[in-house]
Write a protein that holds these residues in place. Structure first.
Motif, PDB file in Angstrom:
ATOM      1  N   GLY A 165       0.815  -1.190   0.000  1.00  0.00           N
ATOM      2  CA  GLY A 165       0.000   0.000   0.000  1.00  0.00           C
ATOM      3  C   GLY A 165       0.853   1.246   0.000  1.00  0.00           C
ATOM      4  N   ILE A 166       0.193   2.408   0.056  1.00  0.00           N
ATOM      5  CA  ILE A 166       0.879   3.694   0.140  1.00  0.00           C
ATOM      6  C   ILE A 166       0.697   4.224   1.550  1.00  0.00           C
ATOM      7  CG2 ILE A 166       0.836   6.105  -0.625  1.00  0.00           C
ATOM      8  CD1 ILE A 166       0.178   5.137  -3.412  1.00  0.00           C
ATOM      9  N   GLY A 167       1.797   4.545   2.200  1.00  0.00           N
ATOM     10  CA  GLY A 167       1.745   5.100   3.548  1.00  0.00           C
ATOM     11  C   GLY A 167       1.754   6.605   3.558  1.00  0.00           C
ATOM     12  N   LEU A 168       2.149   7.211   2.431  1.00  0.00           N
ATOM     13  CA  LEU A 168       2.168   8.667   2.337  1.00  0.00           C
ATOM     14  C   LEU A 168       2.079   9.102   0.887  1.00  0.00           C
ATOM     15  CD1 LEU A 168       2.492  11.509   3.553  1.00  0.00           C
ATOM     16  CD2 LEU A 168       4.969  11.215   3.345  1.00  0.00           C
ATOM     17  N   CYS A 169       0.967   9.760   0.552  1.00  0.00           N
ATOM     18  CA  CYS A 169       0.846  10.484  -0.717  1.00  0.00           C
ATOM     19  C   CYS A 169       0.826  11.958  -0.373  1.00  0.00           C
ATOM     20  CB  CYS A 169      -0.445  10.085  -1.438  1.00  0.00           C
ATOM     21  SG  CYS A 169      -0.859  11.210  -2.797  1.00  0.00           S
ATOM     22  N   ARG A 170       1.829  12.688  -0.869  1.00  0.00           N
ATOM     23  CA  ARG A 170       1.956  14.110  -0.553  1.00  0.00           C
ATOM     24  C   ARG A 170       1.222  14.909  -1.619  1.00  0.00           C
ATOM     25  NH1 ARG A 170       7.963  12.120   0.188  1.00  0.00           N
ATOM     26  NH2 ARG A 170       7.126  11.023  -1.606  1.00  0.00           N
ATOM     27  N   THR A 171       0.016  15.366  -1.322  1.00  0.00           N
ATOM     28  CA  THR A 171      -0.825  15.992  -2.352  1.00  0.00           C
ATOM     29  C   THR A 171      -0.270  17.327  -2.827  1.00  0.00           C
ATOM     30  OG1 THR A 171      -2.197  16.967  -0.604  1.00  0.00           O
ATOM     31  CG2 THR A 171      -2.904  14.860  -1.521  1.00  0.00           C
ATOM     32  N   GLU A 172       0.594  17.975  -2.019  1.00  0.00           N
ATOM     33  CA  GLU A 172       1.133  19.256  -2.457  1.00  0.00           C
ATOM     34  C   GLU A 172       1.965  19.117  -3.719  1.00  0.00           C
ATOM     35  OE1 GLU A 172       3.654  17.615   0.940  1.00  0.00           O
ATOM     36  OE2 GLU A 172       1.527  18.031   0.585  1.00  0.00           O
ATOM     37  N   HIS A 173       2.530  17.923  -3.951  1.00  0.00           N
ATOM     38  CA  HIS A 173       3.308  17.716  -5.163  1.00  0.00           C
ATOM     39  C   HIS A 173       2.425  17.770  -6.412  1.00  0.00           C
ATOM     40  CE1 HIS A 173       6.853  15.537  -2.966  1.00  0.00           C
ATOM     41  NE2 HIS A 173       6.657  16.774  -2.554  1.00  0.00           N
ATOM     42  N   MET A 174       1.126  17.631  -6.200  1.00  0.00           N
ATOM     43  CA  MET A 174       0.200  17.653  -7.333  1.00  0.00           C
ATOM     44  C   MET A 174      -0.158  19.079  -7.749  1.00  0.00           C
ATOM     45  SD  MET A 174      -2.305  14.635  -5.944  1.00  0.00           S
ATOM     46  CE  MET A 174      -1.718  12.943  -5.718  1.00  0.00           C
ATOM     47  N   PHE A 175       0.300  20.060  -6.992  1.00  0.00           N
ATOM     48  CA  PHE A 175      -0.037  21.454  -7.280  1.00  0.00           C
ATOM     49  C   PHE A 175       1.094  22.187  -7.990  1.00  0.00           C
ATOM     50  CE2 PHE A 175      -3.018  21.553  -3.365  1.00  0.00           C
ATOM     51  CZ  PHE A 175      -4.006  20.908  -4.108  1.00  0.00           C
ATOM     52  N   LEU A 176       2.091  21.437  -8.452  1.00  0.00           N
ATOM     53  CA  LEU A 176       3.240  22.068  -9.087  1.00  0.00           C
ATOM     54  C   LEU A 176       3.050  22.126 -10.606  1.00  0.00           C
ATOM     55  CD1 LEU A 176       6.016  20.353  -6.940  1.00  0.00           C
ATOM     56  CD2 LEU A 176       4.935  22.591  -6.577  1.00  0.00           C
ATOM     57  N   GLY A 177       4.043  22.657 -11.305  1.00  0.00           N
ATOM     58  CA  GLY A 177       3.992  22.721 -12.768  1.00  0.00           C
ATOM     59  C   GLY A 177       2.926  23.677 -13.262  1.00  0.00           C
ATOM     60  N   GLU A 178       2.141  23.222 -14.235  1.00  0.00           N
ATOM     61  CA  GLU A 178       1.144  24.087 -14.862  1.00  0.00           C
ATOM     62  C   GLU A 178       0.035  24.494 -13.894  1.00  0.00           C
ATOM     63  OE1 GLU A 178      -0.269  21.972 -18.226  1.00  0.00           O
ATOM     64  OE2 GLU A 178       1.625  22.106 -19.340  1.00  0.00           O
ATOM     65  N   ARG A 179      -0.105  23.729 -12.814  1.00  0.00           N
ATOM     66  CA  ARG A 179      -1.196  24.021 -11.881  1.00  0.00           C
ATOM     67  C   ARG A 179      -0.885  25.190 -10.957  1.00  0.00           C
ATOM     68  NH1 ARG A 179      -3.068  17.842 -10.194  1.00  0.00           N
ATOM     69  NH2 ARG A 179      -2.900  16.986 -12.300  1.00  0.00           N
ATOM     70  N   ARG A 180       0.316  25.701 -11.031  1.00  0.00           N
ATOM     71  CA  ARG A 180       0.680  26.829 -10.165  1.00  0.00           C
ATOM     72  C   ARG A 180      -0.236  28.036 -10.396  1.00  0.00           C
ATOM     73  NH1 ARG A 180       5.387  27.329  -7.249  1.00  0.00           N
ATOM     74  NH2 ARG A 180       6.931  25.650  -7.461  1.00  0.00           N
ATOM     75  N   GLU A 181      -0.656  28.216 -11.647  1.00  0.00           N
ATOM     76  CA  GLU A 181      -1.507  29.379 -11.947  1.00  0.00           C
ATOM     77  C   GLU A 181      -2.824  29.293 -11.194  1.00  0.00           C
ATOM     78  OE1 GLU A 181      -2.016  29.944 -16.099  1.00  0.00           O
ATOM     79  OE2 GLU A 181       0.143  30.116 -16.526  1.00  0.00           O
ATOM     80  N   SER A 182      -3.385  28.083 -11.097  1.00  0.00           N
ATOM     81  CA  SER A 182      -4.630  27.922 -10.347  1.00  0.00           C
ATOM     82  C   SER A 182      -4.402  28.181  -8.862  1.00  0.00           C
ATOM     83  CB  SER A 182      -5.194  26.515 -10.552  1.00  0.00           C
ATOM     84  OG  SER A 182      -5.504  26.293 -11.905  1.00  0.00           O
ATOM     85  N   VAL A 183      -3.248  27.734  -8.357  1.00  0.00           N
ATOM     86  CA  VAL A 183      -2.923  27.969  -6.954  1.00  0.00           C
ATOM     87  C   VAL A 183      -2.741  29.466  -6.716  1.00  0.00           C
ATOM     88  CG1 VAL A 183      -1.297  27.484  -5.093  1.00  0.00           C
ATOM     89  CG2 VAL A 183      -1.875  25.694  -6.736  1.00  0.00           C
ATOM     90  N   GLU A 184      -2.091  30.141  -7.662  1.00  0.00           N
ATOM     91  CA  GLU A 184      -1.926  31.586  -7.534  1.00  0.00           C
ATOM     92  C   GLU A 184      -3.282  32.282  -7.451  1.00  0.00           C
ATOM     93  OE1 GLU A 184       0.486  33.115 -10.653  1.00  0.00           O
ATOM     94  OE2 GLU A 184       2.306  32.071 -10.007  1.00  0.00           O
ATOM     95  N   ARG A 185      -4.238  31.841  -8.299  1.00  0.00           N
ATOM     96  CA  ARG A 185      -5.563  32.452  -8.259  1.00  0.00           C
ATOM     97  C   ARG A 185      -6.249  32.210  -6.906  1.00  0.00           C
ATOM     98  NH1 ARG A 185      -5.349  31.518 -13.849  1.00  0.00           N
ATOM     99  NH2 ARG A 185      -6.028  29.334 -13.752  1.00  0.00           N
ATOM    100  N   LEU A 186      -6.007  31.030  -6.337  1.00  0.00           N
ATOM    101  CA  LEU A 186      -6.584  30.727  -5.024  1.00  0.00           C
ATOM    102  C   LEU A 186      -6.002  31.672  -3.967  1.00  0.00           C
ATOM    103  CD1 LEU A 186      -8.152  28.913  -3.007  1.00  0.00           C
ATOM    104  CD2 LEU A 186      -6.130  27.443  -2.940  1.00  0.00           C
ATOM    105  N   ILE A 187      -4.714  31.889  -4.034  1.00  0.00           N
ATOM    106  CA  ILE A 187      -4.053  32.716  -3.026  1.00  0.00           C
ATOM    107  C   ILE A 187      -4.422  34.188  -3.195  1.00  0.00           C
ATOM    108  CG2 ILE A 187      -1.787  33.481  -2.206  1.00  0.00           C
ATOM    109  CD1 ILE A 187      -0.723  30.704  -3.030  1.00  0.00           C
ATOM    110  N   LEU A 188      -4.608  34.623  -4.445  1.00  0.00           N
ATOM    111  CA  LEU A 188      -4.906  36.027  -4.715  1.00  0.00           C
ATOM    112  C   LEU A 188      -6.391  36.362  -4.607  1.00  0.00           C
ATOM    113  CD1 LEU A 188      -2.567  36.621  -7.799  1.00  0.00           C
ATOM    114  CD2 LEU A 188      -2.200  37.374  -5.452  1.00  0.00           C
ATOM    115  N   ALA A 189      -7.220  35.345  -4.374  1.00  0.00           N
ATOM    116  CA  ALA A 189      -8.679  35.579  -4.334  1.00  0.00           C
ATOM    117  C   ALA A 189      -9.032  36.626  -3.278  1.00  0.00           C
ATOM    118  CB  ALA A 189      -9.394  34.267  -4.049  1.00  0.00           C
ATOM    119  N   ASP A 190      -9.881  37.600  -3.682  1.00  0.00           N
ATOM    120  CA  ASP A 190     -10.291  38.666  -2.758  1.00  0.00           C
ATOM    121  C   ASP A 190     -11.623  38.362  -2.098  1.00  0.00           C
ATOM    122  OD1 ASP A 190      -8.064  40.271  -3.154  1.00  0.00           O
ATOM    123  OD2 ASP A 190      -8.948  41.260  -4.905  1.00  0.00           O
ATOM    124  N   ASN A 191     -12.350  37.376  -2.632  1.00  0.00           N
ATOM    125  CA  ASN A 191     -13.672  37.083  -2.080  1.00  0.00           C
ATOM    126  C   ASN A 191     -13.976  35.604  -2.235  1.00  0.00           C
ATOM    127  OD1 ASN A 191     -14.762  36.695  -4.831  1.00  0.00           O
ATOM    128  ND2 ASN A 191     -14.460  38.935  -4.982  1.00  0.00           N
TER     129      ASN A 191
END
Length: 884
Positions: free
Chosen positions: A568-594
């Protein structure tokens, strides 16, 4: 104070910690009736007392006097006796073998008077003066801390004056002159004469052996091999027998099996008219042990019989040192021999087949670190390569690197990230730091029992020895071999199995052991090593209690881990899934004003996360997959504050509106933390940023529901990171359960937490009320317990801590049992006090460390989790832990 001195006949092989390996085994051979020169052993307890106080215990002198008197009576001669002197060796011997790391002095008891008696008694003046010059040389270097080159240079000058390159061409007069030169050098270097009193020689030599426990090379070796620093060394006083009395005498080292491959046969080296140090130092090339049968059949036959007896008695490969004195065989040492990783596995299974040991014992005799060595790549046999020479494959492996000629050069290059091959005529104990730094070692002298070979095998380092065709010119920084010139800095490749040396870099291919774990090589395909590994890893799986999972974030890693035996898997680090092209979506999440902007950003990320989990859960179908919700601070997904500040400043300087970059800079400044490791991360993120955890849980749940519809068996487990209070876990769990119900999950999905804060371990009984499982995050638990920021401290001062003995090994590499380990034990005990069926695992890097796995078994964890490549190691160590 307990007894400090034991006659050889008073000990046995079980007294390793007291008498050291050498003393305990000399005692064992004595009691077996083997021909061992009489002597006695000063215990390691005496050494420990000396190291603690700086002086020998006051009662030691009387005990030594008693045993010296008994030895003189037995031998019928006395130390310093002018007409027929008793000579002894003074040799170190720790409980754990440390080849060449500590000191030895031979021929103690010779002086200006007794050397003439030895010459007359032996009928060989050359031998007597050779013995005397060896004593002064070893005493000067070992006891008086003189530069060994002083003596070597004098020997080279004597040979040059004689017009020879061979020590044996120096006659009695030459050696007598050398003794005078050596004694003058002693006086010049120390301001005192070489001691003529034999007992003074002995006492000073004993103290030198005690001191050598803390010599730089010994400290470095113990650190490398994880040998405890407080063992101390015993000292063995043994009556001398001489292999340098002529061509009917000699010295050698033998193995009951090949230490490189594990094959049965006659293995070892022999050197006529020599003392033991000549063999292990590699300064003269030896002949194969089998040649002794033609040189001295009686001694050869006696040796073969003794070797068989010792292997049968110890039930293992034995390493033997012996001397032939005018046709009489004497045993000077035996021990369970160091061996390569491949030999360890082959010997273990061979002894099972021979009915000598059972499979449990065989499993205990191999180690996870050895299995890891067998998984390293090897040279591609089909690749084009230019072989420049072939010598003795002393320690297997495939090593490529730039040529360096000094240990200091090897260390310097390695610190720059360069791979190097250390090339020497022969190595000595002072080369240890360079041997550790190098990818491999190549010497022009010595054989399988030379210093380079023995130490390399112990470290699992590739080594080729005895390349006689190599002309190693350190001064000019080049090698000449068969018309080829290779300069320092040029690349060579060495094969420690075949002994081949190649010019340039040779391509590598996966090892057969990796091919076996990958499933492309069957265990019955004819590869003996693979067959041995298969037998022992299979037995480990049968006896182990600990499960073995993997740390994996992608379907490819998960599939490989499954092939390697992960449960089995004892640790899946989901933050690794937010790298690469997905950074732009993360940026929008962080910059959200509302709320609307934040929900839109999360909506962009959710289907991407769902696809991630679809692939991961499908790859691990039917096996548990522990998914850690996002853990690190959000600013880690944004550009660096310094880079953004420069971009914004430059844009404004040019009269441009920085726009998006300015907004990003504002967000980075808002999120900036002085110590982000202890800031807004883990469960705190989920509680502070609405919808973040819910988005991830919804993606996990919907992926699992979809796979269920397809007839698969997804088994996700949701882990909440960095919990320090049970209230945090209750709140997070409530949100997770609400999302699972919303998606329509109709089966139980375990919800647990990562224990990575000391407080969490201490209140684990409370946290267990809201947790279905604990996974100990020992990386962060080590940081928070020690107060270390790993990224900052490892390069800053860890090397000094290792040098000063504060660490025996980095606490990030192997679990700190007394500190971090105590918290793991506390967390496990308190958690199960609340919930007896609480599942416990560990997902830090320690999950793949053999020593740490032993500890996790002891404290009752259910599984360890490690990187895919280390899964076989963890499986093997988990089996060994169950047997220990």
């Amino acid at each position: 104070m307990p007894k400090l001195v034991y006659d050889f006949a008073e000990g046995n092989k079980e007294m390793l910690e007291l008498l050291g390996g050498k003393g305990a085994n000399l005692a064992e051979m004595t009691n077996l009736g083997l021909p061992v020169p009489p002597g006695f052993t000063i215990t390691a307890e005496a050494c420990r007392a000396y190291l603690a106080t700086g002086s020998v215990p006051p009662e030691l002198a009387d005990e030594i006097d008693h045993h010296v008197d008994a030895l003189q009576q037995r031998m019928g001669k006395k130390l310093g006796q002018a007409d027929d002197p008793l000579l002894v060796s003074v040799r170190s011997g720790a409980a754990v073998s440390m080849p060449g790391m500590m000191e030895t002095v031979l021929n103690v008891g010779l002086n200006d008077d007794s050397v003439n008696g030895l010459a007359h008694q032996s009928g060989n003046p050359r031998f007597a003066w050779d013995a005397y010059r060896r004593l002064v040389q070893m005493f000067g270097k070992t006891v008086l801390d003189m530069d060994g080159d002083i003596f070597e240079d004098a020997i080279e000058a004597a040979k040059a004056a004689k017009g020879t390159r061979n020590d044996l061409d120096l006659d009695a007069d030459d050696l007598k002159a050398l003794v005078d030169t050596f004694k003058k050098a002693v006086h010049d270097a120390t301001g005192r004469e070489f001691p003529q009193d034999p007992r003074t020689q002995m006492d000073l030599a004993i103290e030198a052996v005690f001191r050598s426990w803390n010599a730089d090379r010994a400290v470095l070796y113990r650190r490398q091999e994880r040998i405890p620093t407080d063992l101390g060394t015993a000292v063995n006083i043994c009556s001398m027998v001489f292999g340098n009395l002529g061509m009917d005498s000699g010295t050698g080292v033998a193995f009951t099996r090949d230490p490189a491959t594990g094959q049965s046969g006659v293995y070892g080296d022999y050197l006529q008219n020599a003392q033991g140090e000549d063999v292990v130092a590699g300064i003269r090339n030896t002949v194969p042990l089998a040649d002794l049968e033609q040189l001295d059949k009686t001694s050869y036959d006696d040796l073969m019989a003794i070797m068989a007896k010792l292997e049968g008695h110890y039930r293992d490969l034995c390493d033997i040192e012996f001397t032939v004195e005018r046709g009489k065989l004497w045993m000077l040492q035996t021990r369970v021999g160091k061996r390569t990783a491949a030999a360890a596995f082959r010997i273990a299974t061979s002894l099972v087949d021979e009915g000598v040991i059972d499979t449990d014992e065989a499993l205990k005799r191999v180690k996870g670190a050895q299995l890891a060595q067998l998984m390293f790549p090897r040279f591609d046999a089909d690749a084009d390569k230019e072989r420049i020479t072939k010598a003795i494959g002393a320690s297997p492996g495939a090593a490529t690197g730039k040529v360096v000629f000094t240990s200091a050069g090897a260390v310097e290059a390695a610190e720059k990230g360069e791979k190097v091959i250390l090339v020497r005529r022969e190595t000595n104990p002072d080369d240890l730091h360079g041997m550790i730094a190098a990818q491999g070692i190549l010497t022009s002298r010595g054989g399988k029992t030379s210093h380079a070979a023995v130490v390399a095998r112990g470290m699992g380092k590739t080594c080729v020895c005895g390349a006689e065709e190599l002309d190693v010119n350190v001064a000019q920084g080049l090698i000449k071999v068969n018309g080829t010139v290779i300069e320092a800095g040029q690349t060579i490749s060495i094969d420690g199995t075949t002994g081949e040396v190649f010019k340039g870099e040779v391509p590598v291919v996966p090892s057969p052991v990796v091919q076996y774990f990958e499933g492309s090589l069957a265990p019955d395909a004819g590869d003996e090593l693979v067959a041995s590994v298969h037998r022992l890893i299979t037995h480990a799986d049968e006896v182990r209690r600990l499960g073995v999972r993997t740390n994996a974030d992608t379907a490819d890693d998960a599939a490989r881990a499954r092939r390697f035996g992960a449960a089995g898997i004892g640790l899946c680090r989901t933050e690794h899934m937010f790298l690469g092209e997905r950074r732009e979506s993360v940026e929008r999440l962080i910059l959200a004003d509302n709320d609307a902007e934040r929900e839109a950003a999360l909506a962009e990320l959710e289907p991407l996360q769902r696809d991630d989990f679809l692939e991961l859960l499908a790859a691990m179908d039917g096996l548990p997959v522990t998914i850690r919700l996002i853990d690190p601070p959000l600013h880690e997904f944004l550009p660096s504050m310094e880079e953004l500040a420069v971009k914004v400043a430059l844009a404004r300087e040019r009269g441009q509106e920085p726009g998006h970059d300015a907004a990003l800079l504002t967000a980075v400044e808002r999120l900036h933390e002085e110590n982000p490791m202890l800031g807004l991360r883990g469960v705190r993120l989920g509680l502070v940023i609405p919808g973040l955890f819910a988005m991830q849980v919804r993606a996990i749940a919907s992926a699992a529901v979809e796979l269920k519809r397809q007839g698969k068996d997804p088994r996700p487990e949701i882990m909440i990171p960095l919990v320090g209070a049970v209230q945090e876990l209750h709140l997070a769990r409530d949100e997770v359960e609400a999302v699972l119900a919303e998606v329509g999950v109709e089966w139980s999905i375990p919800i647990g937490t990562m224990i990575e804060l000391p407080r969490a371990a201490v209140i684990a009984d409370q946290i267990a009320e809201a947790a279905d499982f604990f996974s100990f995050g020992t990386n962060d638990l080590t940081q928070t317990t020690w107060g270390f920021s790993r990224d900052d401290v490892e390069g800053a001062f860890f090397s000094r801590y290792l040098e000063k003995g504060i660490f025996a090994v980095s606490p990030f590499e192997s679990i700190d049992r007394e500190g971090v380990g105590a918290l793991v034990r506390t967390g496990a005990e308190r958690g199960r006090a609340t919930k007896p069926d609480l599942k416990l695992g560990i997902c830090g890097e320690h999950g793949g460390d053999p020593d740490s796995i032993q500890f996790f078994h002891e404290v009752g964890l259910d599984y360890v989790s490690c990187s895919p490549f280390r899964i076989p190691v963890a499986r093997l160590e988990a089996g060994r832990s169950a047997l220990d």
